[in-house]
Write an enzyme that holds these catalytic residues in place. Structure first.
Site, PDB file in Angstrom:
ATOM      1  N   GLN A  28      -0.650   8.898  16.711  1.00 64.45           N
ATOM      2  CA  GLN A  28       0.203   7.973  16.666  1.00 64.45           C
ATOM      3  C   GLN A  28       0.821   7.671  15.073  1.00 64.45           C
ATOM      4  O   GLN A  28      -0.002   8.223  14.490  1.00 64.45           O
ATOM      5  CB  GLN A  28      -0.227   6.570  17.157  1.00 64.45           C
ATOM      6  CG  GLN A  28      -1.544   5.952  16.280  1.00 64.45           C
ATOM      7  CD  GLN A  28      -2.312   4.817  17.093  1.00 64.45           C
ATOM      8  OE1 GLN A  28      -2.618   4.805  18.197  1.00 64.45           O
ATOM      9  NE2 GLN A  28      -2.718   3.810  16.434  1.00 64.45           N
ATOM     10  N   GLY A  29       2.116   7.310  14.986  1.00 62.95           N
ATOM     11  CA  GLY A  29       2.553   6.973  13.695  1.00 62.95           C
ATOM     12  C   GLY A  29       3.373   5.871  13.669  1.00 62.95           C
ATOM     13  O   GLY A  29       3.590   5.070  14.697  1.00 62.95           O
ATOM     14  N   TYR A  30       3.684   5.316  12.428  1.00 63.82           N
ATOM     15  CA  TYR A  30       4.284   3.794  12.491  1.00 63.82           C
ATOM     16  C   TYR A  30       5.694   4.120  11.819  1.00 63.82           C
ATOM     17  O   TYR A  30       5.866   4.861  10.528  1.00 63.82           O
ATOM     18  CB  TYR A  30       3.440   3.239  11.612  1.00 63.82           C
ATOM     19  CG  TYR A  30       2.016   2.690  12.372  1.00 63.82           C
ATOM     20  CD1 TYR A  30       2.143   1.633  13.192  1.00 63.82           C
ATOM     21  CD2 TYR A  30       1.068   3.588  12.361  1.00 63.82           C
ATOM     22  CE1 TYR A  30       0.957   1.559  13.996  1.00 63.82           C
ATOM     23  CE2 TYR A  30       0.013   3.532  13.245  1.00 63.82           C
ATOM     24  CZ  TYR A  30      -0.211   2.306  14.099  1.00 63.82           C
ATOM     25  OH  TYR A  30      -0.985   2.106  14.840  1.00 63.82           O
ATOM     26  N   LEU A  31       6.537   3.838  12.171  1.00 68.66           N
ATOM     27  CA  LEU A  31       7.883   3.536  11.946  1.00 68.66           C
ATOM     28  C   LEU A  31       8.060   2.542  11.066  1.00 68.66           C
ATOM     29  O   LEU A  31       8.792   2.447  10.007  1.00 68.66           O
ATOM     30  CB  LEU A  31       8.889   3.413  13.175  1.00 68.66           C
ATOM     31  CG  LEU A  31       8.737   4.739  14.202  1.00 68.66           C
ATOM     32  CD1 LEU A  31       9.652   4.368  15.343  1.00 68.66           C
ATOM     33  CD2 LEU A  31       9.253   6.019  13.345  1.00 68.66           C
ATOM     34  N   ASP A  78       6.502   6.791   8.856  1.00 66.33           N
ATOM     35  CA  ASP A  78       6.010   6.207   7.387  1.00 66.33           C
ATOM     36  C   ASP A  78       4.523   6.456   7.146  1.00 66.33           C
ATOM     37  O   ASP A  78       3.798   5.686   7.849  1.00 66.33           O
ATOM     38  CB  ASP A  78       6.429   4.881   7.348  1.00 66.33           C
ATOM     39  CG  ASP A  78       6.241   4.481   5.595  1.00 66.33           C
ATOM     40  OD1 ASP A  78       6.141   5.215   4.904  1.00 66.33           O
ATOM     41  OD2 ASP A  78       6.026   3.183   5.353  1.00 66.33           O
TER      42      ASP A  78
END
Length: 160
Positions: A28-31, A78
């Site tokens: 998972q990653g965060y925009l 980000d």
């Protein structure tokens, strides 16, 4: 609404082998981290998630993504991509009293940059149940009210 408690876990004190339980391979990653907008790959399922501010209780909305959409958005993340294995364990294996029989422990074992971090989360139907929860003895420090252990913040940290 997501209502959960979160605990640090010492992997050497687990009274079971995580591999005995179903596993989800999560990336998972965060925009965006305020508010939280996350992309997640969970095995072969893909999601875009919005989470409101909060520590124990937060609004959460999940929208399905295609693999192509996920891969496109992944390049816009980000901070770091978080990789972890999530094992889903019935809480009733450790607590037989009270109203916990239908609850599950989500045991997250992080890898790559966050290697060594292990967290357990338990989700509840209401805040009263969450606040009165007595965890199993092998659960470590309660970090529910510490935003330091939100995955969105872990994605921004340079050192564990």
């Amino acid at each position: 609404m997501e209502i959960e408690r979160k605990y640090l876990i010492d992997a050497t004190k687990l009274p079971f082998s995580p591999e005995d339980y179903p596993v989800h391979h999560i990336e998972q990653g965060y925009l965006c981290t305020e508010p939280v907008v996350r992309i997640r790959k969970d095995n072969e399922d893909y999601f875009l998630t919005y989470k409101s501010k909060g520590l124990m209780s937060r609004e959460e909305y999940n929208l399905p993504l295609t693999k192509d959409a996920y891969n496109h958005l992944k390049s816009k993340v980000d901070g770091r991509i978080i990789s972890k294995k999530r094992y889903v364990i019935p809480l009733s294996r450790f607590i037989t009293r009270g109203t916990y029989s239908d609850l599950k422990i989500e045991l997250d074992i992080f890898s790559e940059d966050l290697q060594g971090l292990v967290l357990a989360e338990v989700e509840f139907q209401d805040e009263e149940s969450a606040l009165s929860f007595i965890p199993p003895v092998w659960f470590g420090e309660d970090v529910t009210f510490s935003s330091e252990y939100h995955n969105s913040n872990l994605s921004q940290r340079t050192v564990l």
